[in-house]
Design a protein around this motif. Structure first.
Motif, mmCIF file in Angstrom:
data_model
loop_
_atom_site.group_PDB
_atom_site.id
_atom_site.type_symbol
_atom_site.label_atom_id
_atom_site.label_comp_id
_atom_site.label_asym_id
_atom_site.label_seq_id
_atom_site.Cartn_x
_atom_site.Cartn_y
_atom_site.Cartn_z
ATOM 1 N N GLN A 58 0.855 -1.147 0.060
ATOM 2 C CA GLN A 58 0.155 -0.279 0.092
ATOM 3 C C GLN A 58 0.998 1.252 0.032
ATOM 4 O OE1 GLN A 58 -3.321 -0.172 -0.497
ATOM 5 N NE2 GLN A 58 -3.645 2.374 -0.134
ATOM 6 N N ALA A 59 2.024 1.253 0.787
ATOM 7 C CA ALA A 59 2.707 2.187 0.915
ATOM 8 C C ALA A 59 3.281 2.538 -0.635
ATOM 9 C CB ALA A 59 4.053 1.985 1.886
ATOM 10 N N PHE A 60 3.805 1.394 -1.465
ATOM 11 C CA PHE A 60 4.469 1.671 -2.807
ATOM 12 C C PHE A 60 3.372 2.344 -3.358
ATOM 13 C CE2 PHE A 60 8.086 -1.100 -1.541
ATOM 14 C CZ PHE A 60 9.181 -0.309 -2.214
ATOM 15 N N PHE A 61 2.140 1.888 -3.510
ATOM 16 C CA PHE A 61 1.199 2.249 -4.350
ATOM 17 C C PHE A 61 0.764 3.640 -4.224
ATOM 18 C CE2 PHE A 61 -3.509 3.301 -4.719
ATOM 19 C CZ PHE A 61 -3.558 2.867 -6.150
ATOM 20 N N LYS A 62 0.920 4.202 -2.637
ATOM 21 C CA LYS A 62 0.608 5.631 -2.228
ATOM 22 C C LYS A 62 1.736 6.387 -2.856
ATOM 23 C CE LYS A 62 -2.524 5.216 1.499
ATOM 24 N NZ LYS A 62 -2.990 5.645 2.770
ATOM 25 N N ALA A 63 3.059 5.991 -2.901
ATOM 26 C CA ALA A 63 4.152 6.657 -3.289
ATOM 27 C C ALA A 63 4.231 6.926 -4.951
ATOM 28 C CB ALA A 63 5.393 5.805 -2.660
ATOM 29 N N TYR A 64 3.601 5.891 -5.389
ATOM 30 C CA TYR A 64 3.355 5.867 -6.862
ATOM 31 C C TYR A 64 2.439 7.151 -7.230
ATOM 32 C CZ TYR A 64 2.325 4.640 -11.744
ATOM 33 O OH TYR A 64 2.213 4.819 -12.996
ATOM 34 N N ARG A 65 1.282 7.111 -6.740
ATOM 35 C CA ARG A 65 0.589 8.086 -6.942
ATOM 36 C C ARG A 65 0.682 9.531 -6.514
ATOM 37 N NH1 ARG A 65 -5.144 6.059 -6.397
ATOM 38 N NH2 ARG A 65 -5.651 8.400 -6.485
ATOM 39 N N SER A 66 1.705 9.551 -5.497
ATOM 40 C CA SER A 66 2.085 10.783 -5.190
ATOM 41 C C SER A 66 3.634 11.176 -5.791
ATOM 42 C CB SER A 66 2.302 10.821 -3.581
ATOM 43 O OG SER A 66 1.329 10.611 -3.042
ATOM 44 N N LEU A 67 4.074 10.440 -6.763
ATOM 45 C CA LEU A 67 5.261 10.745 -7.469
ATOM 46 C C LEU A 67 5.520 12.116 -8.075
ATOM 47 C CD1 LEU A 67 7.810 8.967 -7.447
ATOM 48 C CD2 LEU A 67 7.418 7.983 -9.420
ATOM 49 N N GLY A 68 4.474 12.483 -8.526
ATOM 50 C CA GLY A 68 4.376 13.795 -9.163
ATOM 51 C C GLY A 68 4.855 15.053 -8.177
ATOM 52 N N ARG A 69 4.515 14.715 -6.942
ATOM 53 C CA ARG A 69 4.887 15.697 -5.896
ATOM 54 C C ARG A 69 6.278 15.510 -5.194
ATOM 55 N NH1 ARG A 69 -0.756 14.331 -4.343
ATOM 56 N NH2 ARG A 69 0.432 13.510 -2.329
ATOM 57 N N PHE A 70 7.038 14.313 -5.712
ATOM 58 C CA PHE A 70 8.267 14.197 -5.043
ATOM 59 C C PHE A 70 9.228 15.200 -5.354
ATOM 60 C CE2 PHE A 70 12.253 11.792 -5.736
ATOM 61 C CZ PHE A 70 12.684 11.836 -4.384
ATOM 62 N N LYS A 71 10.088 15.778 -4.582
ATOM 63 C CA LYS A 71 10.973 16.796 -4.987
ATOM 64 C C LYS A 71 12.061 16.327 -5.657
ATOM 65 C CE LYS A 71 13.409 20.630 -2.627
ATOM 66 N NZ LYS A 71 13.992 21.108 -1.252
ATOM 67 N N GLU A 72 12.271 16.715 -6.907
ATOM 68 C CA GLU A 72 13.253 16.403 -7.730
ATOM 69 C C GLU A 72 14.778 16.615 -6.949
ATOM 70 O OE1 GLU A 72 15.037 17.099 -12.355
ATOM 71 O OE2 GLU A 72 12.982 18.068 -11.743
ATOM 72 N N GLY A 73 15.595 15.734 -6.963
ATOM 73 C CA GLY A 73 16.921 15.846 -6.430
ATOM 74 C C GLY A 73 16.920 15.266 -5.027
ATOM 75 N N SER A 74 15.732 14.906 -4.369
ATOM 76 C CA SER A 74 15.591 14.269 -2.939
ATOM 77 C C SER A 74 15.942 12.923 -3.180
ATOM 78 C CB SER A 74 14.395 14.646 -2.305
ATOM 79 O OG SER A 74 14.030 15.940 -2.254
ATOM 80 N N ALA A 75 16.189 12.199 -2.088
ATOM 81 C CA ALA A 75 16.599 10.880 -1.886
ATOM 82 C C ALA A 75 15.150 10.231 -1.807
ATOM 83 C CB ALA A 75 17.437 10.399 -0.733
ATOM 84 N N PHE A 76 14.852 9.151 -2.477
ATOM 85 C CA PHE A 76 13.882 8.352 -2.550
ATOM 86 C C PHE A 76 13.460 7.548 -1.173
ATOM 87 C CE2 PHE A 76 10.916 4.686 -3.795
ATOM 88 C CZ PHE A 76 9.945 5.384 -4.189
ATOM 89 N N ARG A 77 14.430 7.011 -0.800
ATOM 90 C CA ARG A 77 14.295 5.890 0.384
ATOM 91 C C ARG A 77 13.805 6.852 1.408
ATOM 92 N NH1 ARG A 77 19.054 2.404 3.193
ATOM 93 N NH2 ARG A 77 19.926 4.232 3.398
ATOM 94 N N PRO A 78 14.294 7.832 2.232
ATOM 95 C CA PRO A 78 13.697 8.489 3.252
ATOM 96 C C PRO A 78 12.138 8.876 3.009
ATOM 97 C CG PRO A 78 15.434 9.932 2.413
ATOM 98 C CD PRO A 78 15.234 8.347 1.673
ATOM 99 N N TRP A 79 11.976 9.501 1.928
ATOM 100 C CA TRP A 79 10.507 9.872 1.376
ATOM 101 C C TRP A 79 9.626 8.638 1.642
ATOM 102 C CZ3 TRP A 79 7.538 8.915 -3.251
ATOM 103 C CH2 TRP A 79 6.568 9.605 -3.360
#
Length: 203
Positions: A58-79
């Motif tokens: 479920q977390a991976f699904f939510k992360a995928y849905r929110s990927l458009g809001r992921f800050k470019e240049g940030s590390a994916f793992r802590p997010w």
């Protein structure tokens, strides 16, 4: 290049995330494979128990849905781990239960390398006892102190990643980790004095 989790390095992750955003959703599977082990450890550490795999999915699904809001240049793992921890808390809260320390211990230690058969059995017993004491001591810490120790040592995040995962300034991570480790040290020393080797156990 690979990270210690066997996953992508940050530069590779940026490329993968860009591919997903550009309309290549199948590339997301690379992020899932890279970060599933640490995501499962996080879910178990926060009490997901038998539902850890569902929580992570479920977390991976939510992360995928929110990927458009992921800050470019940030590390994916802590997010991602922030999403995992929030999802775990929601699951535990909705179930109206908390996992027992002993169950978390068994799950957390299950993925650790086994002690070789040739090792001294006494050494293995001491290691197991130390692990139990550590997890008991962790359970007695405040929420903030427990979070920072789990992220830094059980999940093996560095200081910057821990700050990102918890949403704290790096200075806060440093100070809370320092206080948490001091408290852990005191609790563990007290356990040694009161345990079987140090005298009678407290009743």
């Amino acid at each position: 290049m690979r990270t210690r989790e066997g996953g992508l390095v940050d530069a590779d992750e940026a490329v993968v995330i860009a591919r997903v955003r550009a309309g290549e959703p199948e590339a997301y599977a690379e992020l899932v494979r890279a970060h599933t082990p640490v995501a499962l450890r996080a879910a178990v550490a926060w009490g997901a128990g038998a539902e850890a795999e569902d929580v992570v999915q479920q977390a991976f699904f939510k992360a995928y849905r929110s990927l458009g809001r992921f800050k470019e240049g940030s590390a994916f793992r802590p997010w991602l781990l922030r999403i995992v921890v929030n999802e775990t808390r929601n699951t535990v809260r909705s179930a109206g239960r908390q996992r027992a320390v002993a169950d978390r211990e068994a799950d957390l230690l299950g993925g650790e390398p086994r002690i070789p058969e040739s090792a001294d059995p006494a050494v293995a017993a001491v290691r197991g006892e130390r692990s139990r004491r550590l997890l008991d001591a962790l359970d007695g810490l405040s929420e903030d102190h427990r979070q920072v120790v789990i992220h830094r040592y059980l999940l093996e995040l560095d200081e910057t990643e821990t700050a990102q995962a918890l949403g704290w300034p790096k200075g806060t991570v440093k100070s809370r980790l320092s206080r948490a480790l001091k408290k852990l040290g005191l609790v563990l020393e007290e356990g040694l004095r009161d345990g079987p080797e140090g005298g009678e156990e407290r009743g």
